[in-house]
Design a protein around this motif. Structure first.
Motif, PDB file in Angstrom:
ATOM      1  N   LEU A  68      54.190  17.740  38.731  1.00  0.00           N
ATOM      2  CA  LEU A  68      53.583  18.765  39.570  1.00  0.00           C
ATOM      3  C   LEU A  68      54.643  19.470  40.413  1.00  0.00           C
ATOM      4  CD1 LEU A  68      50.606  16.560  40.832  1.00  0.00           C
ATOM      5  CD2 LEU A  68      50.754  17.899  38.731  1.00  0.00           C
ATOM      6  N   LYS A  70      55.813  21.045  44.025  1.00  0.00           N
ATOM      7  CA  LYS A  70      55.606  21.137  45.480  1.00  0.00           C
ATOM      8  C   LYS A  70      55.606  22.599  45.896  1.00  0.00           C
ATOM      9  CE  LYS A  70      58.235  16.934  46.380  1.00  0.00           C
ATOM     10  NZ  LYS A  70      59.496  16.415  46.914  1.00  0.00           N
ATOM     11  N   ASP A  72      54.713  25.251  44.144  1.00  0.00           N
ATOM     12  CA  ASP A  72      53.675  26.065  43.494  1.00  0.00           C
ATOM     13  C   ASP A  72      54.234  27.296  42.782  1.00  0.00           C
ATOM     14  OD1 ASP A  72      51.644  24.345  44.269  1.00  0.00           O
ATOM     15  OD2 ASP A  72      51.383  25.362  46.190  1.00  0.00           O
ATOM     16  N   GLY A  85      52.251  13.038  39.464  1.00  0.00           N
ATOM     17  CA  GLY A  85      50.894  12.870  39.956  1.00  0.00           C
ATOM     18  C   GLY A  85      49.913  12.787  38.805  1.00  0.00           C
ATOM     19  N   LEU A  89      45.058  14.339  41.168  1.00  0.00           N
ATOM     20  CA  LEU A  89      45.915  14.793  42.258  1.00  0.00           C
ATOM     21  C   LEU A  89      46.272  16.260  42.071  1.00  0.00           C
ATOM     22  CD1 LEU A  89      47.532  14.154  44.825  1.00  0.00           C
ATOM     23  CD2 LEU A  89      49.416  13.464  43.340  1.00  0.00           C
ATOM     24  N   ASN A  90      46.544  16.671  40.855  1.00  0.00           N
ATOM     25  CA  ASN A  90      46.864  18.062  40.569  1.00  0.00           C
ATOM     26  C   ASN A  90      45.685  18.972  40.942  1.00  0.00           C
ATOM     27  OD1 ASN A  90      48.506  20.199  39.530  1.00  0.00           O
ATOM     28  ND2 ASN A  90      47.305  20.150  37.650  1.00  0.00           N
ATOM     29  N   ASP A  92      43.154  18.257  43.038  1.00  0.00           N
ATOM     30  CA  ASP A  92      42.958  18.206  44.494  1.00  0.00           C
ATOM     31  C   ASP A  92      43.983  19.070  45.220  1.00  0.00           C
ATOM     32  OD1 ASP A  92      40.860  16.444  44.132  1.00  0.00           O
ATOM     33  OD2 ASP A  92      41.989  14.662  44.733  1.00  0.00           O
ATOM     34  N   ASP A  93      45.233  19.026  44.766  1.00  0.00           N
ATOM     35  CA  ASP A  93      46.303  19.825  45.354  1.00  0.00           C
ATOM     36  C   ASP A  93      46.002  21.316  45.194  1.00  0.00           C
ATOM     37  OD1 ASP A  93      49.033  20.057  46.498  1.00  0.00           O
ATOM     38  OD2 ASP A  93      49.553  20.845  44.518  1.00  0.00           O
ATOM     39  N   ALA A  94      45.522  21.706  44.031  1.00  0.00           N
ATOM     40  CA  ALA A  94      45.199  23.118  43.777  1.00  0.00           C
ATOM     41  C   ALA A  94      44.054  23.594  44.664  1.00  0.00           C
ATOM     42  CB  ALA A  94      44.846  23.317  42.308  1.00  0.00           C
ATOM     43  N   GLN A  96      43.146  22.217  47.599  1.00  0.00           N
ATOM     44  CA  GLN A  96      43.613  22.169  48.983  1.00  0.00           C
ATOM     45  C   GLN A  96      44.471  23.378  49.323  1.00  0.00           C
ATOM     46  OE1 GLN A  96      46.173  18.869  49.860  1.00  0.00           O
ATOM     47  NE2 GLN A  96      46.072  19.175  52.051  1.00  0.00           N
ATOM     48  N   LYS A  97      45.298  23.819  48.382  1.00  0.00           N
ATOM     49  CA  LYS A  97      46.184  24.946  48.638  1.00  0.00           C
ATOM     50  C   LYS A  97      45.526  26.290  48.331  1.00  0.00           C
ATOM     51  CE  LYS A  97      50.376  22.281  47.923  1.00  0.00           C
ATOM     52  NZ  LYS A  97      51.497  22.018  47.017  1.00  0.00           N
TER      53      LYS A  97
END
Length: 158
Positions: A68, A70, A72, A85, A89-90, A92-94, A96-97
């Protein structure tokens, strides 16, 4: 006989080291991720450039892990901008951001944060109009009935 080029040579031929990201300048997929064509088990296959970077600099990638970003930035291959990840997690990260919305969600995380920050400045109707959603979406957001994660509440300064 045509000898295949080593993976590291293919990789470095297409990387430009900038002060921040190391940008892939070779072939990319439709989402902007770099890719390298390799022979895998007798078949030609596209391998993502950031995965190749991870393997060259950090070692093998476990079979259940993704590489992944950091930063983006899809063409970035700088190893310290990458991390391992899971698929979850990928995703969730997408979310969240604010890169993607949850299935069925009307607002991104950034839109949600902005709406909350405007709660005491604008009417619910004005916020809904700005975000192109119906007023009840904002009402439910403020009542905390639509988002399951804790909200960051912005308070008016006196």
């Amino acid at each position: 006989m045509n000898c295949p080029k080593p993976r590291s040579e293919k990789y470095w031929r297409c990387v430009t080291r900038a002060s921040d990201c190391w940008l892939w300048t070779g072939e990319t997929d439709r989402n902007g991720y770099g890719r390298i064509r390799e022979q895998v088990a007798g078949k030609k296959k596209w391998i993502k450039a950031h995965r190749v970077s991870w393997e060259l600099h950090c070692g093998p990638i476990p079979h259940d892990m993704w590489v992944l970003h950091k930063c983006d930035n899809p063409p970035c291959t700088r190893p310290d901008h990458l991390f391992l990840g899971t698929v979850k997690l990928n995703a969730d990260d997408a979310v969240q951001k604010g890169r993607i919305k949850l299935p069925g969600a009307k607002l991104t995380s950034d839109q949600r944060q902005w709406a909350i920050s405007q709660k005491h400045r604008l009417s619910t109707k004005a916020i809904a109009s700005t975000l192109n959603v119906v007023t009840s979406t904002i009402t439910r957001l403020f009542a905390r009935t639509t988002w399951h994660k804790p909200l960051i509440v912005y308070r008016r300064t006196p």
